[in-house]
Design a protein around this motif. Structure first.
Motif, short mmCIF file in Angstrom:
data_model
loop_
_atom_site.label_atom_id
_atom_site.label_comp_id
_atom_site.label_asym_id
_atom_site.label_seq_id
_atom_site.Cartn_x
_atom_site.Cartn_y
_atom_site.Cartn_z
N UNK A 63 -12.23 -47.93 1.32
CA UNK A 63 -11.71 -47.02 2.51
C UNK A 63 -12.53 -47.10 3.56
N UNK A 64 -11.83 -47.24 4.86
CA UNK A 64 -12.33 -47.36 6.29
C UNK A 64 -11.78 -46.05 7.07
N UNK A 65 -12.48 -45.12 7.09
CA UNK A 65 -12.05 -43.81 7.70
C UNK A 65 -11.93 -44.09 9.14
N UNK A 66 -12.91 -44.91 9.92
CA UNK A 66 -12.79 -45.13 11.10
C UNK A 66 -11.51 -45.82 11.53
N UNK A 67 -11.22 -46.83 10.78
CA UNK A 67 -9.80 -47.66 11.03
C UNK A 67 -8.64 -47.00 10.33
N UNK A 68 -9.09 -46.23 9.42
CA UNK A 68 -7.68 -45.33 8.62
C UNK A 68 -6.90 -46.57 7.89
N UNK A 137 -5.36 -58.04 0.84
CA UNK A 137 -4.43 -57.22 1.88
C UNK A 137 -5.33 -56.33 2.69
N UNK A 138 -4.48 -55.66 3.86
CA UNK A 138 -5.15 -54.52 4.32
C UNK A 138 -4.12 -53.56 4.50
N UNK A 139 -4.20 -52.35 4.53
CA UNK A 139 -3.06 -51.40 4.92
C UNK A 139 -3.14 -51.12 6.17
N UNK A 140 -1.83 -50.46 6.68
CA UNK A 140 -1.72 -50.20 8.24
C UNK A 140 -2.37 -48.71 8.25
N UNK A 141 -2.76 -48.46 9.53
CA UNK A 141 -3.16 -46.94 9.95
C UNK A 141 -2.15 -45.92 9.62
N UNK A 147 -2.62 -40.36 3.95
CA UNK A 147 -2.53 -39.43 4.68
C UNK A 147 -4.36 -39.19 5.03
N UNK A 148 -4.58 -39.61 6.22
CA UNK A 148 -6.13 -39.63 6.78
C UNK A 148 -6.35 -38.27 7.28
N UNK A 149 -6.86 -37.62 6.82
CA UNK A 149 -7.48 -36.10 7.55
C UNK A 149 -8.70 -36.17 8.02
N UNK A 150 -8.78 -35.53 9.44
CA UNK A 150 -10.05 -35.45 10.09
C UNK A 150 -10.72 -34.10 9.25
N UNK A 151 -11.95 -33.88 9.61
CA UNK A 151 -12.88 -32.75 9.08
C UNK A 151 -11.91 -31.60 9.40
N UNK A 152 -11.60 -31.46 10.54
CA UNK A 152 -10.88 -30.15 10.94
C UNK A 152 -9.71 -29.73 9.91
N UNK A 153 -9.12 -30.84 9.53
CA UNK A 153 -8.06 -30.31 8.55
C UNK A 153 -8.41 -30.16 7.00
N UNK A 154 -9.62 -30.00 6.66
CA UNK A 154 -10.03 -29.71 5.52
C UNK A 154 -10.59 -28.35 5.22
#
Length: 415
Positions: A63-68, A137-141, A147-154
């Motif tokens: 998992x790459x959170x920077x690239x989502x 393979x690699x997924x798309x952002x 669903x990639x959540x920022x810290x503010x969404x947790x």
């Protein structure tokens, strides 16, 4: 509602044919093969399982959170019929790097035309002896299932969060496989995440605390030995803690939420025992509940061994826990016996709402069940589309709304 209960009983008669160290292992089920399990033609999948069928998926993803993005490999075990020489997989917005056989030999493959709802078929040419295919393979952002959540969404506001939502046809946006509910598959996974995050899946947790890698990241390993439809392959990554309810049940949530959630779901073991008394052994080993961040847009999702649940049912008085009874009931209706195509989605939900009400009746009495039945009707003219939990938690999708497709992760309701 007498009509609903009578109808459900009639349907049941008509369609009957249908770990922890302290936890008993999952009950073995026979594997599905092309010859033993005929498959209805699924209009929402490009797969041709009557020729070549995926029976197992082995994931190795980071998992790459920077690239989502998630990136890595999916190694697919195949059951082949006759002289069929092509494997057709469902994909959506995946970048395919390579496709190889078990020896590392590159296999010819093509991506078909892109459909805005169904994605792209990936067709792989097979030599006669190939029974495993590895797709790098690699997924798309913008992957519809992720669903990639920022810290503010947790809830904790400190760390990012990732979760997947595969139902109905979104798993193809993060796993290249035959994404049809009739094509059941076992799976195992190695998921690498940044420290101090924790990965959980709809599977047995082989390394609950993770393994620290040389670069400081943590790798978590999972295994599910029951074959499931691909929409039930589920992943969540975040700042997570666990509170045991019984030897086979637990609550998983962010640290700021987990104790409150454990108190709310104190009857979790009683629910499982009540369901078993009604419908037979619980076959999945553990039943845990993952309480999602506040931005989770659903009521609940019945991922095997690990229900995903909205935090909005943490009322403090256990009054909204019928949603958990609903998702638990799916462990029999939906997860063990599944609609063959999404045209018959009502089968999953209709039986499950009936089971949900029976569980609540067994635990809390007929008056509580009758109240939930009335609330579930929601003034919509009857039927099971609303369900008991739907009136108490976020609104549930009705059976007539059809499957979630590429916009599914933004839809409300539980499943």
């Amino acid at each position: 509602m007498r009509f609903g209960r009578t109808l459900a009983c009639a349907c049941l008669v008509a369609t009957t044919a249908c770990r922890d160290a302290a936890t008993p292992p999952m009950t073995a089920l026979p594997p599905a093969t092309p010859a033993s399990t005929p498959v209805a033609r699924d209009p929402h999948s490009a797969a041709r399982p009557e020729e070549v069928r995926v029976t197992h998926v082995a994931l190795d993803l980071a998992a790459d959170f920077a690239e989502k993005t998630l990136a890595g490999t999916a190694t697919l075990t195949l059951a082949r019929t006759g002289s069929a020489s092509t494997l057709v997989l469902d994909t959506a917005d995946l970048t395919i790097v390579t496709v190889t056989d078990a020896t590392g030999h590159t296999l010819a493959h093509t991506l078909g035309a892109k459909d805005p709802v169904l994605g792209q078929p990936l067709t792989v040419t097979l030599s006669p002896d190939v029974t495993k295919v590895a797709v790098e393979y690699r997924t798309s952002p913008q992957a519809a299932a992720l669903q990639w959540l920022s810290p503010a969404q947790t809830a904790g506001k400190k760390h990012p969060y990732l979760f997947s939502q595969g139902q109905a046809i979104l798993t193809r946006s993060w796993v290249p496989t035959q994404d049809s509910p009739a094509i059941r598959q076992t799976y195992d996974a190695r998921i690498t995440v940044p420290a101090p995050l924790v990965a959980v899946m709809s599977a047995e947790r082989l390394t609950p605390d993770g393994v620290t890698m040389p670069d400081g990241r943590r790798r978590f390993e999972f295994r599910l030995t029951h074959p499931v439809p691909p929409y039930l392959i589920a992943l969540a990554v975040g700042d997570l803690a666990v509170r045991a309810i019984s030897p086979r049940t637990a609550v998983v949530a962010e640290p700021s939420v987990v104790d409150r959630a454990a108190a709310e779901f104190a009857d979790l073991e009683k629910m499982v025992a009540a369901a078993e008394a009604l419908y037979g052994p619980y076959r999945w080993g553990r039943y845990d509940v993952l309480v999602m961040p506040p931005s989770f847009p659903f009521g609940g999702m019945e991922n095997p061994m690990l229900t995903f649940a909205t935090p909005t049912i943490l009322a403090g008085d256990r009054s909204l826990t019928s949603l958990i009874a609903h998702e638990l009931a799916h462990s029999w209706s939906g997860n063990l016996v599944t609609n063959a195509t999404w045209n018959d989605f009502w089968l999953n939900e209709g039986f499950t709402v009936y089971f949900e009400l029976r569980i609540m009746e067994a635990l809390y009495g007929p008056d509580r069940m009758a109240m939930l039945e009335v609330l579930g009707r929601g003034g919509r003219g009857g039927g099971f589309a609303g369900g008991g939990a739907g009136a108490e938690g976020p609104p549930r999708r009705g059976a007539g709304d059809g499957p979630n497709t590429q916009s599914g992760k933004n839809s409300g309701g539980d499943h």
